[in-house]
Design a protein around this motif. Sequence first.
Motif, PDB file in Angstrom:
ATOM      1  N   ALA A   4      28.837  29.559  46.073  1.00  0.00           N
ATOM      2  CA  ALA A   4      27.866  30.466  45.463  1.00  0.00           C
ATOM      3  C   ALA A   4      28.379  30.955  44.113  1.00  0.00           C
ATOM      4  N   HIS A   5      27.467  31.057  43.151  1.00  0.00           N
ATOM      5  CA  HIS A   5      27.872  31.483  41.813  1.00  0.00           C
ATOM      6  C   HIS A   5      28.522  32.857  41.845  1.00  0.00           C
ATOM      7  N   GLU A   6      28.023  33.740  42.704  1.00  0.00           N
ATOM      8  CA  GLU A   6      28.619  35.072  42.814  1.00  0.00           C
ATOM      9  C   GLU A   6      30.083  34.982  43.249  1.00  0.00           C
ATOM     10  N   ASP A   7      30.361  34.020  44.126  1.00  0.00           N
ATOM     11  CA  ASP A   7      31.747  33.832  44.563  1.00  0.00           C
ATOM     12  C   ASP A   7      32.597  33.253  43.435  1.00  0.00           C
ATOM     13  N   GLN A   8      32.009  32.373  42.651  1.00  0.00           N
ATOM     14  CA  GLN A   8      32.745  31.806  41.517  1.00  0.00           C
ATOM     15  C   GLN A   8      33.113  32.896  40.507  1.00  0.00           C
ATOM     16  N   LEU A   9      32.209  33.851  40.327  1.00  0.00           N
ATOM     17  CA  LEU A   9      32.491  34.937  39.391  1.00  0.00           C
ATOM     18  C   LEU A   9      33.711  35.764  39.824  1.00  0.00           C
ATOM     19  N   LEU A  10      33.940  35.815  41.133  1.00  0.00           N
ATOM     20  CA  LEU A  10      35.100  36.554  41.628  1.00  0.00           C
ATOM     21  C   LEU A  10      36.406  35.955  41.104  1.00  0.00           C
ATOM     22  N   LEU A  11      36.394  34.655  40.808  1.00  0.00           N
ATOM     23  CA  LEU A  11      37.609  34.006  40.311  1.00  0.00           C
ATOM     24  C   LEU A  11      38.032  34.562  38.961  1.00  0.00           C
ATOM     25  N   LEU A  12      37.054  34.979  38.148  1.00  0.00           N
ATOM     26  CA  LEU A  12      37.400  35.566  36.855  1.00  0.00           C
ATOM     27  C   LEU A  12      38.120  36.896  37.045  1.00  0.00           C
ATOM     28  N   SER A 188      44.479  25.123  40.883  1.00  0.00           N
ATOM     29  CA  SER A 188      44.404  25.156  39.423  1.00  0.00           C
ATOM     30  C   SER A 188      45.488  26.054  38.844  1.00  0.00           C
ATOM     31  N   ARG A 189      45.744  27.180  39.521  1.00  0.00           N
ATOM     32  CA  ARG A 189      46.758  28.119  39.021  1.00  0.00           C
ATOM     33  C   ARG A 189      48.153  27.503  39.075  1.00  0.00           C
ATOM     34  N   SER A 190      48.416  26.693  40.103  1.00  0.00           N
ATOM     35  CA  SER A 190      49.727  26.053  40.204  1.00  0.00           C
ATOM     36  C   SER A 190      49.950  25.071  39.066  1.00  0.00           C
ATOM     37  N   ASN A 192      48.035  25.250  35.961  1.00  0.00           N
ATOM     38  CA  ASN A 192      47.712  25.835  34.648  1.00  0.00           C
ATOM     39  C   ASN A 192      48.234  27.252  34.438  1.00  0.00           C
ATOM     40  N   GLY A 193      48.887  27.813  35.447  1.00  0.00           N
ATOM     41  CA  GLY A 193      49.459  29.144  35.275  1.00  0.00           C
ATOM     42  C   GLY A 193      48.396  30.207  35.141  1.00  0.00           C
ATOM     43  N   ALA A 194      48.549  31.040  34.119  1.00  0.00           N
ATOM     44  CA  ALA A 194      47.682  32.204  33.954  1.00  0.00           C
ATOM     45  C   ALA A 194      46.268  31.842  33.513  1.00  0.00           C
ATOM     46  N   LEU A 195      46.054  30.589  33.092  1.00  0.00           N
ATOM     47  CA  LEU A 195      44.722  30.159  32.651  1.00  0.00           C
ATOM     48  C   LEU A 195      44.175  29.132  33.634  1.00  0.00           C
ATOM     49  N   ALA A 196      43.960  29.572  34.858  1.00  0.00           N
ATOM     50  CA  ALA A 196      43.458  28.673  35.888  1.00  0.00           C
ATOM     51  C   ALA A 196      41.955  28.446  35.747  1.00  0.00           C
ATOM     52  N   VAL A 197      41.272  29.436  35.174  1.00  0.00           N
ATOM     53  CA  VAL A 197      39.811  29.404  35.100  1.00  0.00           C
ATOM     54  C   VAL A 197      39.357  29.535  33.652  1.00  0.00           C
ATOM     55  N   ILE A 198      38.410  28.694  33.284  1.00  0.00           N
ATOM     56  CA  ILE A 198      37.757  28.818  31.977  1.00  0.00           C
ATOM     57  C   ILE A 198      36.414  29.515  32.189  1.00  0.00           C
ATOM     58  N   GLU A 199      36.179  30.529  31.400  1.00  0.00           N
ATOM     59  CA  GLU A 199      34.849  31.138  31.405  1.00  0.00           C
ATOM     60  C   GLU A 199      34.042  30.511  30.274  1.00  0.00           C
ATOM     61  N   TRP A 230      35.283  21.185  37.412  1.00  0.00           N
ATOM     62  CA  TRP A 230      36.623  21.111  36.835  1.00  0.00           C
ATOM     63  C   TRP A 230      36.540  20.523  35.435  1.00  0.00           C
ATOM     64  N   ALA A 231      37.122  21.188  34.464  1.00  0.00           N
ATOM     65  CA  ALA A 231      37.115  20.674  33.095  1.00  0.00           C
ATOM     66  C   ALA A 231      37.910  19.371  33.031  1.00  0.00           C
ATOM     67  N   GLU A 232      37.298  18.339  32.461  1.00  0.00           N
ATOM     68  CA  GLU A 232      37.942  17.030  32.419  1.00  0.00           C
ATOM     69  C   GLU A 232      39.213  17.038  31.569  1.00  0.00           C
ATOM     70  N   GLU A 233      39.156  17.709  30.435  1.00  0.00           N
ATOM     71  CA  GLU A 233      40.280  17.673  29.493  1.00  0.00           C
ATOM     72  C   GLU A 233      41.463  18.509  29.975  1.00  0.00           C
ATOM     73  N   THR A 234      41.195  19.663  30.554  1.00  0.00           N
ATOM     74  CA  THR A 234      42.259  20.621  30.853  1.00  0.00           C
ATOM     75  C   THR A 234      42.613  20.744  32.331  1.00  0.00           C
ATOM     76  N   GLY A 235      41.752  20.253  33.207  1.00  0.00           N
ATOM     77  CA  GLY A 235      42.015  20.395  34.628  1.00  0.00           C
ATOM     78  C   GLY A 235      41.890  21.812  35.118  1.00  0.00           C
ATOM     79  N   GLN A 236      41.084  22.635  34.424  1.00  0.00           N
ATOM     80  CA  GLN A 236      40.858  24.017  34.834  1.00  0.00           C
ATOM     81  C   GLN A 236      39.493  24.141  35.500  1.00  0.00           C
TER      82      GLN A 236
END
Length: 245
Positions: A4-12, A188-190, A192-199, A230-236
């Motif tokens: 659910a999109h609402e759940d995805q927003l929790l990742l931010l 993703s965090r493992s 990409n570290g602190a930038l696991a998610v792209i908004e 998942w972003a193709e270029e960055t794997g985020q």
Amino acid sequence: MKAAHEDQLLLLDLQKLDQQESRLRHQRDSHPAHATLKELAGRADDLRRAAVTQTAVISDIRRESEKLETEVDKVRTRRTTQQGRLDGGEVPLRDMSAMEHEIARMDQRISDLEDAQLDAEERLEAAEGAERAMRDEAVAIAADVEATRAQFSEDMSGVEAELRRIMAERRELAERVPEDLLAEYERSRSRNGALAVIEVREGVAMGAATDLAPAELGVIARIPDDEVYWAEETGQLVVRTGASR
């Protein structure tokens, strides 16, 4: 996968908390007290090794001094005996010269031994003084360690409190995220570290390791709201907000 999109927003929000936790941990772990304590520990180790050596030196000098004292007593006892025989007329006339010569040699031997014993005693006093100085230094180092730790605790009290608050808030938030989505975030965090998610907000990538290509942004804009991307270029992981949805 679907979420659910609402759940995805929790990742931010989860990522913000993780970034704050990382910042606070870095602030705590980079405090000058750590370098100071490491330096003090090195000094303490050096001092312990030197103290072991100094103890051995003191033991050797004491044995040397005791051996000299025993030898002095032995020579002095024989000298007294021989002098008594000479004074008591117990030595034949033909042996008196040899006896006097022996007594003179023993006098010189006693003098040499006493000089050596005095030298040993002086070295022993110096060695014991050095050992006392080492003990004093060890006490001073221990005091510095306690003072440094106390200062660290005082400096970090606010940081530790904030860190505990954020960790508690993070646990509560993580419980609201579906397990499979949380697992994807942690994967993703493992990587990409602190930038696991792209908004992706209003068609613009926020927090991407590299700029996303316009074509990929177009793909992101067209996927269903409940599709995890998942972003193709960055794997985020990508979470869309605003008009990007």
